[in-house]
Design a protein around this motif. Structure first.
Motif, PDB file in Angstrom:
ATOM      1  N   CYS A 145      85.313  21.137  45.175  1.00  0.00           N
ATOM      2  CA  CYS A 145      84.549  20.726  43.996  1.00  0.00           C
ATOM      3  C   CYS A 145      83.284  21.563  43.811  1.00  0.00           C
ATOM      4  N   PHE A 146      82.880  22.293  44.845  1.00  0.00           N
ATOM      5  CA  PHE A 146      81.659  23.090  44.738  1.00  0.00           C
ATOM      6  C   PHE A 146      81.893  24.439  44.079  1.00  0.00           C
ATOM      7  N   ARG A 147      83.139  24.854  43.934  1.00  0.00           N
ATOM      8  CA  ARG A 147      83.453  26.081  43.205  1.00  0.00           C
ATOM      9  C   ARG A 147      82.699  27.290  43.764  1.00  0.00           C
ATOM     10  N   GLY A 148      82.714  27.454  45.084  1.00  0.00           N
ATOM     11  CA  GLY A 148      81.967  28.559  45.676  1.00  0.00           C
ATOM     12  C   GLY A 148      82.665  29.144  46.884  1.00  0.00           C
ATOM     13  N   ALA A 149      82.314  30.397  47.202  1.00  0.00           N
ATOM     14  CA  ALA A 149      82.870  31.079  48.373  1.00  0.00           C
ATOM     15  C   ALA A 149      81.831  32.034  48.948  1.00  0.00           C
ATOM     16  N   LEU A 150      81.961  32.292  50.247  1.00  0.00           N
ATOM     17  CA  LEU A 150      81.107  33.234  50.964  1.00  0.00           C
ATOM     18  C   LEU A 150      81.967  34.410  51.421  1.00  0.00           C
ATOM     19  N   ILE A 151      81.582  35.618  51.061  1.00  0.00           N
ATOM     20  CA  ILE A 151      82.288  36.801  51.545  1.00  0.00           C
ATOM     21  C   ILE A 151      81.463  37.425  52.668  1.00  0.00           C
ATOM     22  N   THR A 152      82.034  37.446  53.868  1.00  0.00           N
ATOM     23  CA  THR A 152      81.381  38.081  55.006  1.00  0.00           C
ATOM     24  C   THR A 152      81.923  39.502  55.100  1.00  0.00           C
ATOM     25  N   VAL A 153      81.144  40.463  54.638  1.00  0.00           N
ATOM     26  CA  VAL A 153      81.663  41.815  54.405  1.00  0.00           C
ATOM     27  C   VAL A 153      82.201  42.468  55.667  1.00  0.00           C
ATOM     28  N   ASN A 154      81.495  42.306  56.800  1.00  0.00           N
ATOM     29  CA  ASN A 154      81.942  43.014  58.009  1.00  0.00           C
ATOM     30  C   ASN A 154      83.191  42.399  58.638  1.00  0.00           C
ATOM     31  N   GLU A 155      83.674  41.284  58.084  1.00  0.00           N
ATOM     32  CA  GLU A 155      84.905  40.680  58.577  1.00  0.00           C
ATOM     33  C   GLU A 155      86.107  40.999  57.687  1.00  0.00           C
ATOM     34  N   LEU A 156      85.863  41.658  56.563  1.00  0.00           N
ATOM     35  CA  LEU A 156      86.974  42.013  55.682  1.00  0.00           C
ATOM     36  C   LEU A 156      87.862  43.054  56.364  1.00  0.00           C
ATOM     37  N   PRO A 157      89.171  42.976  56.154  1.00  0.00           N
ATOM     38  CA  PRO A 157      90.052  44.002  56.730  1.00  0.00           C
ATOM     39  C   PRO A 157      89.733  45.375  56.144  1.00  0.00           C
ATOM     40  N   VAL A 158      89.848  46.401  56.969  1.00  0.00           N
ATOM     41  CA  VAL A 158      89.550  47.767  56.521  1.00  0.00           C
ATOM     42  C   VAL A 158      90.779  48.319  55.802  1.00  0.00           C
ATOM     43  N   THR A 159      90.874  48.024  54.528  1.00  0.00           N
ATOM     44  CA  THR A 159      91.993  48.461  53.694  1.00  0.00           C
ATOM     45  C   THR A 159      91.435  48.954  52.361  1.00  0.00           C
ATOM     46  N   PRO A 160      92.236  49.709  51.597  1.00  0.00           N
ATOM     47  CA  PRO A 160      91.760  50.154  50.273  1.00  0.00           C
ATOM     48  C   PRO A 160      91.391  48.986  49.356  1.00  0.00           C
ATOM     49  N   GLU A 161      92.033  47.834  49.546  1.00  0.00           N
ATOM     50  CA  GLU A 161      91.781  46.681  48.673  1.00  0.00           C
ATOM     51  C   GLU A 161      90.370  46.123  48.842  1.00  0.00           C
ATOM     52  N   THR A 162      89.754  46.339  49.998  1.00  0.00           N
ATOM     53  CA  THR A 162      88.420  45.771  50.242  1.00  0.00           C
ATOM     54  C   THR A 162      87.303  46.803  50.134  1.00  0.00           C
ATOM     55  N   LEU A 163      87.645  48.051  49.834  1.00  0.00           N
ATOM     56  CA  LEU A 163      86.666  49.143  49.859  1.00  0.00           C
ATOM     57  C   LEU A 163      85.430  48.836  49.038  1.00  0.00           C
ATOM     58  N   TRP A 164      85.620  48.371  47.799  1.00  0.00           N
ATOM     59  CA  TRP A 164      84.487  48.242  46.879  1.00  0.00           C
ATOM     60  C   TRP A 164      83.539  47.125  47.276  1.00  0.00           C
ATOM     61  N   LEU A 165      83.996  46.198  48.099  1.00  0.00           N
ATOM     62  CA  LEU A 165      83.096  45.176  48.641  1.00  0.00           C
ATOM     63  C   LEU A 165      82.449  45.650  49.936  1.00  0.00           C
ATOM     64  N   ARG A 166      83.181  46.428  50.743  1.00  0.00           N
ATOM     65  CA  ARG A 166      82.619  46.896  52.016  1.00  0.00           C
ATOM     66  C   ARG A 166      81.478  47.890  51.820  1.00  0.00           C
ATOM     67  N   ILE A 167      81.431  48.538  50.666  1.00  0.00           N
ATOM     68  CA  ILE A 167      80.296  49.418  50.367  1.00  0.00           C
ATOM     69  C   ILE A 167      78.993  48.618  50.352  1.00  0.00           C
ATOM     70  N   LEU A 168      79.074  47.318  50.091  1.00  0.00           N
ATOM     71  CA  LEU A 168      77.896  46.451  50.073  1.00  0.00           C
ATOM     72  C   LEU A 168      77.524  45.941  51.460  1.00  0.00           C
ATOM     73  N   GLY A 169      78.225  46.410  52.486  1.00  0.00           N
ATOM     74  CA  GLY A 169      77.938  45.969  53.852  1.00  0.00           C
ATOM     75  C   GLY A 169      76.761  46.709  54.451  1.00  0.00           C
TER      76      GLY A 169
END
Length: 295
Positions: A145-169
């Motif tokens: 019901c809170f409609r929210g999420a936390l992205i922990t950048v250094n835990e994202l898998p190292v794949t092309p799909e996560t590249l644009w978020l990992r730049i913010l790490g």
């Protein structure tokens, strides 16, 4: 007479019980400070999924609030993010009511807080959960019901799909992402535009050199290779544009103007040494140039 008897009773009841203990204000207006969402994104209905991987999936899922942090957000940061979310939701609900349309729960805006790393004890306190069936590691969801999420950048898998978020790490996570960015094809528009933004970011940091923290000095190091590539590319583009102008001017002097046919000759002449393309522009007729180079 109130249309909500329970509300009125509750107010009267609590006012009665609490008055001996202090000051009670019924129906007290709340005037909050102005708040600004870092990024409020509303996708177009006809928008196609760009090559942004996880970031694209998030952006096109709904109206989205992005709140990126350079360090781990504090409890106050998290609460302030949700204040913004709830204000945006309330606004959309008011607009829907005014237009006499329904606003389904699943279409309400969603908050995405981007943190470079995880504060393990606070994440546990927030009771955020992974959803590995639908989302990669590093993406933690608050209760529905809170409609929210936390992205922990250094835990994202190292794949092309996560590249644009990992730049913010930060640190090695960011360094790896920048290296992957540099490895993309040089004609990739996202690569070039991102390198330009990184270059500007680094320039701003360098200008504050006397007041830099250790983290900021590390950030400059992470961005240095990307900055060098951008600088080299910019210099090459400038030289190419300068050479193009020289060839175009030669053709204008020789033939009076450069029409669409002659403009196609220019690209074929550019790779040649200056003395060579100069000689050809002066010696060959228009027909000879077109026959030889307009392909």
């Amino acid at each position: 007479m109130t249309t909500k008897p329970h509300d009125q009773f509750a107010k009267d009841f609590l006012e009665e019980l609490l008055t001996p203990l202090g000051r009670v204000r019924v129906n007290s207006p709340v005037r909050d400070e102005a708040r600004f969402v870092d990024i409020l994104f509303t996708p177009q209905i006809s928008a196609q999924q760009p090559n942004l991987g996880l970031l694209g999936k998030i952006a096109l899922s709904n109206t989205t609030l992005f709140e990126p942090f350079s360090t781990q957000p504090t409890r106050t940061d998290i609460r302030n993010c949700f204040l913004k979310l709830f204000a945006v939701i309330a606004k959309e609900q008011r607009e829907a009511k005014k237009q006499e349309r329904k606003l389904p729960e699943e279409r309400l805006p969603h908050l995405w807080i981007i943190s470079p790393s995880r504060n393990q004890s606070m994440w546990a306190e927030l009771e955020v959960k992974l959803d590995l069936e639908n989302w990669p590691s590093g993406v933690y969801f608050f209760q529905g019901c809170f409609r929210g999420a936390l992205i922990t950048v250094n835990e994202l898998p190292v794949t092309p799909e996560t590249l644009w978020l990992r730049i913010l790490g930060r640190g090695e996570t960011q360094r790896q992402a920048v290296n992957e960015l540099l490895a993309l094809p040089k004609d990739n528009a996202l690569r070039q535009n991102t390198l330009k933004l990184i270059a500007n970011w680094r320039i701003v940091l360098i200008q504050q050199e006397d007041d830099l923290t250790e983290d900021e000095r590390e950030l400059i190091m992470n961005l240095s290779q990307a900055y060098q590539q951008w600088e080299d590319t910019t210099r090459q583009q400038a030289k190419l544009e300068e050479r193009r102008q020289v060839v175009e001017n030669l053709l204008k002097v020789r033939f009076g103007s450069v029409d669409e046919e002659l403009s196609r000759v220019i690209d074929s002449l550019l790779p040649l040494p200056p003395e060579e393309f100069t000689r050809l522009c002066w010696q060959l007729s228009r027909e000879e140039l077109l026959e030889r180079f307009a392909h």
